[in-house]
Design an enzyme around this catalytic site. Structure first.
Site, PDB file in Angstrom:
ATOM      1  N   THR A   8       0.837  -1.190   0.000  1.00  0.00           N
ATOM      2  CA  THR A   8       0.000   0.000   0.000  1.00  0.00           C
ATOM      3  C   THR A   8       0.875   1.244   0.000  1.00  0.00           C
ATOM      4  O   THR A   8       2.029   1.203   0.449  1.00  0.00           O
ATOM      5  CB  THR A   8      -0.938   0.028   1.217  1.00  0.00           C
ATOM      6  OG1 THR A   8      -1.852   1.123   1.092  1.00  0.00           O
ATOM      7  CG2 THR A   8      -0.154   0.207   2.508  1.00  0.00           C
ATOM      8  N   LYS A  13      -2.761   3.436   6.763  1.00  0.00           N
ATOM      9  CA  LYS A  13      -2.822   1.977   6.906  1.00  0.00           C
ATOM     10  C   LYS A  13      -1.467   1.426   7.353  1.00  0.00           C
ATOM     11  O   LYS A  13      -1.391   0.532   8.201  1.00  0.00           O
ATOM     12  CB  LYS A  13      -3.224   1.319   5.588  1.00  0.00           C
ATOM     13  CG  LYS A  13      -4.700   1.367   5.269  1.00  0.00           C
ATOM     14  CD  LYS A  13      -5.001   0.535   4.039  1.00  0.00           C
ATOM     15  CE  LYS A  13      -6.478   0.559   3.679  1.00  0.00           C
ATOM     16  NZ  LYS A  13      -6.766  -0.305   2.508  1.00  0.00           N
ATOM     17  N   ASP A  69      -7.591  -5.156   1.549  1.00  0.00           N
ATOM     18  CA  ASP A  69      -8.648  -4.425   0.856  1.00  0.00           C
ATOM     19  C   ASP A  69      -9.790  -4.320   1.849  1.00  0.00           C
ATOM     20  O   ASP A  69     -10.241  -5.331   2.398  1.00  0.00           O
ATOM     21  CB  ASP A  69      -9.101  -5.112  -0.430  1.00  0.00           C
ATOM     22  CG  ASP A  69      -9.925  -4.153  -1.288  1.00  0.00           C
ATOM     23  OD1 ASP A  69      -9.504  -2.990  -1.467  1.00  0.00           O
ATOM     24  OD2 ASP A  69     -10.999  -4.539  -1.763  1.00  0.00           O
ATOM     25  N   PHE A 152      -9.510   7.438   9.747  1.00  0.00           N
ATOM     26  CA  PHE A 152      -9.588   7.928   8.371  1.00  0.00           C
ATOM     27  C   PHE A 152     -10.782   7.279   7.699  1.00  0.00           C
ATOM     28  O   PHE A 152     -11.478   6.459   8.293  1.00  0.00           O
ATOM     29  CB  PHE A 152      -8.284   7.638   7.613  1.00  0.00           C
ATOM     30  CG  PHE A 152      -7.862   6.188   7.605  1.00  0.00           C
ATOM     31  CD1 PHE A 152      -8.181   5.353   6.559  1.00  0.00           C
ATOM     32  CD2 PHE A 152      -7.133   5.667   8.665  1.00  0.00           C
ATOM     33  CE1 PHE A 152      -7.784   4.026   6.542  1.00  0.00           C
ATOM     34  CE2 PHE A 152      -6.726   4.329   8.673  1.00  0.00           C
ATOM     35  CZ  PHE A 152      -7.059   3.515   7.604  1.00  0.00           C
ATOM     36  N   GLY A 153     -11.030   7.643   6.467  1.00  0.00           N
ATOM     37  CA  GLY A 153     -12.152   7.066   5.729  1.00  0.00           C
ATOM     38  C   GLY A 153     -13.475   7.385   6.392  1.00  0.00           C
ATOM     39  O   GLY A 153     -13.764   8.546   6.708  1.00  0.00           O
ATOM     40  N   TYR A 154     -14.265   6.355   6.630  1.00  0.00           N
ATOM     41  CA  TYR A 154     -15.610   6.522   7.193  1.00  0.00           C
ATOM     42  C   TYR A 154     -15.626   6.474   8.729  1.00  0.00           C
ATOM     43  O   TYR A 154     -16.695   6.489   9.330  1.00  0.00           O
ATOM     44  CB  TYR A 154     -16.545   5.443   6.628  1.00  0.00           C
ATOM     45  CG  TYR A 154     -16.694   5.503   5.129  1.00  0.00           C
ATOM     46  CD1 TYR A 154     -17.635   6.346   4.535  1.00  0.00           C
ATOM     47  CD2 TYR A 154     -15.887   4.733   4.296  1.00  0.00           C
ATOM     48  CE1 TYR A 154     -17.766   6.406   3.152  1.00  0.00           C
ATOM     49  CE2 TYR A 154     -16.014   4.791   2.909  1.00  0.00           C
ATOM     50  CZ  TYR A 154     -16.952   5.628   2.343  1.00  0.00           C
ATOM     51  OH  TYR A 154     -17.085   5.700   0.970  1.00  0.00           O
ATOM     52  N   ASP A 155     -14.451   6.424   9.350  1.00  0.00           N
ATOM     53  CA  ASP A 155     -14.381   6.333  10.819  1.00  0.00           C
ATOM     54  C   ASP A 155     -15.231   7.384  11.544  1.00  0.00           C
ATOM     55  O   ASP A 155     -15.877   7.061  12.547  1.00  0.00           O
ATOM     56  CB  ASP A 155     -12.927   6.457  11.293  1.00  0.00           C
ATOM     57  CG  ASP A 155     -12.113   5.192  11.061  1.00  0.00           C
ATOM     58  OD1 ASP A 155     -12.711   4.119  10.851  1.00  0.00           O
ATOM     59  OD2 ASP A 155     -10.872   5.274  11.107  1.00  0.00           O
ATOM     60  N   LYS A 180      -9.022   1.064  19.209  1.00  0.00           N
ATOM     61  CA  LYS A 180      -9.443   0.788  17.836  1.00  0.00           C
ATOM     62  C   LYS A 180      -8.721  -0.441  17.285  1.00  0.00           C
ATOM     63  O   LYS A 180      -9.337  -1.297  16.630  1.00  0.00           O
ATOM     64  CB  LYS A 180      -9.183   1.997  16.945  1.00  0.00           C
ATOM     65  CG  LYS A 180      -9.650   1.785  15.513  1.00  0.00           C
ATOM     66  CD  LYS A 180      -9.267   2.929  14.603  1.00  0.00           C
ATOM     67  CE  LYS A 180      -9.666   2.606  13.167  1.00  0.00           C
ATOM     68  NZ  LYS A 180      -9.125   3.563  12.199  1.00  0.00           N
ATOM     69  N   ARG A 186      -9.764  -4.391  10.835  1.00  0.00           N
ATOM     70  CA  ARG A 186      -8.382  -4.671  10.447  1.00  0.00           C
ATOM     71  C   ARG A 186      -7.640  -5.358  11.589  1.00  0.00           C
ATOM     72  O   ARG A 186      -6.869  -6.295  11.371  1.00  0.00           O
ATOM     73  CB  ARG A 186      -7.688  -3.379  10.027  1.00  0.00           C
ATOM     74  CG  ARG A 186      -6.356  -3.620   9.320  1.00  0.00           C
ATOM     75  CD  ARG A 186      -5.822  -2.351   8.660  1.00  0.00           C
ATOM     76  NE  ARG A 186      -6.683  -1.953   7.557  1.00  0.00           N
ATOM     77  CZ  ARG A 186      -7.478  -0.862   7.562  1.00  0.00           C
ATOM     78  NH1 ARG A 186      -7.504  -0.067   8.616  1.00  0.00           N
ATOM     79  NH2 ARG A 186      -8.230  -0.582   6.523  1.00  0.00           N
TER      80      ARG A 186
END
Length: 201
Positions: A8, A13, A69, A152-155, A180, A186
């Site tokens: 990545t 990540k 992914d 990050f993202g939709y957190d 988390k 993950r």
């Protein structure tokens, strides 16, 4: 200590995986190895995309390679955005635009139908061996506004079931990083993969 390539360029990540595996495995990212032309994500499932990325990285570098992914599946959207999570708004990796679009799509959905899962598929590809696949899921719900600055993202719009059960309704972006790591999709996938990673050395 064994060395593992995380396939990545997502710095968040990479930081998360290094934190979880600290002291057990040395984790490199794609920016730490000679560049190669990365294949586009065309798989219909998280597992297919993870396997493609890990196997290509292992072929190109000769290193044991791990790929993730992951994304969000929303009940009221029939499992979408799913594998399209990172580019839901049409621009890959634009977290704010992706969240805004999701909240807009759910605007008229009542609270009791806003269930969702974070999903992480991990693939470990080692040259000369079969690819190992594991999956982690994290159940929760989508709230109506952005809360929290971690993650990050939709957190910032995802309240995990554990948080609801504790009575504090914190989003994933409001959790302490160690909390988390323990609860997340993950983190759960990495725990399943860990025996395979520790055998690399």
């Amino acid at each position: 200590m064994s060395t593992l390539l995380l396939a990545t360029r997502n710095a968040k990540k990479l930081k998360e995986l290094r934190r979880i595996l600290e002291g057990r495995v040395t984790v490199l990212g794609l920016d730490d190895v000679p560049a190669f032309e990365e294949l586009p994500e065309t798989g219909a499932t998280f597992e297919a995309n993870a396997a493609d990325k890990a196997e290509q990285a292992a072929r190109e570098t000769g290193l044991p390679s791990l790929a993730d992914d992951s994304g969000l599946t929303v009940d009221a959207l029939n499992g979408m955005p799913g594998v399209l999570s990172a580019r839901w708004s049409g621009r890959h990796g634009d977290d704010a635009a992706n969240v805004d679009l999701l909240l807009g799509q759910l605007r008229d959905v009542p609270d009791e139908r806003r269930g969702a899962d974070f999903v992480s598929a991990l693939a470990l590809a080692v040259p000369g061996a079969d690819t190992v696949l594991v999956r982690g899921e994290w159940r929760g719900r989508i709230i109506r506004e952005v809360l929290g600055a971690n993650g990050f993202g939709y957190d910032p719009v995802f309240v995990p079931t554990e948080s609801d059960e504790a009575g504090d309704a914190r989003t994933s972006a409001q959790l302490d990083p160690s909390e988390k790591d323990r609860l997340s999709h993950r983190g759960r996938a990495i725990e399943k993969m860990l025996p395979h990673l520790l055998r690399l050395g």
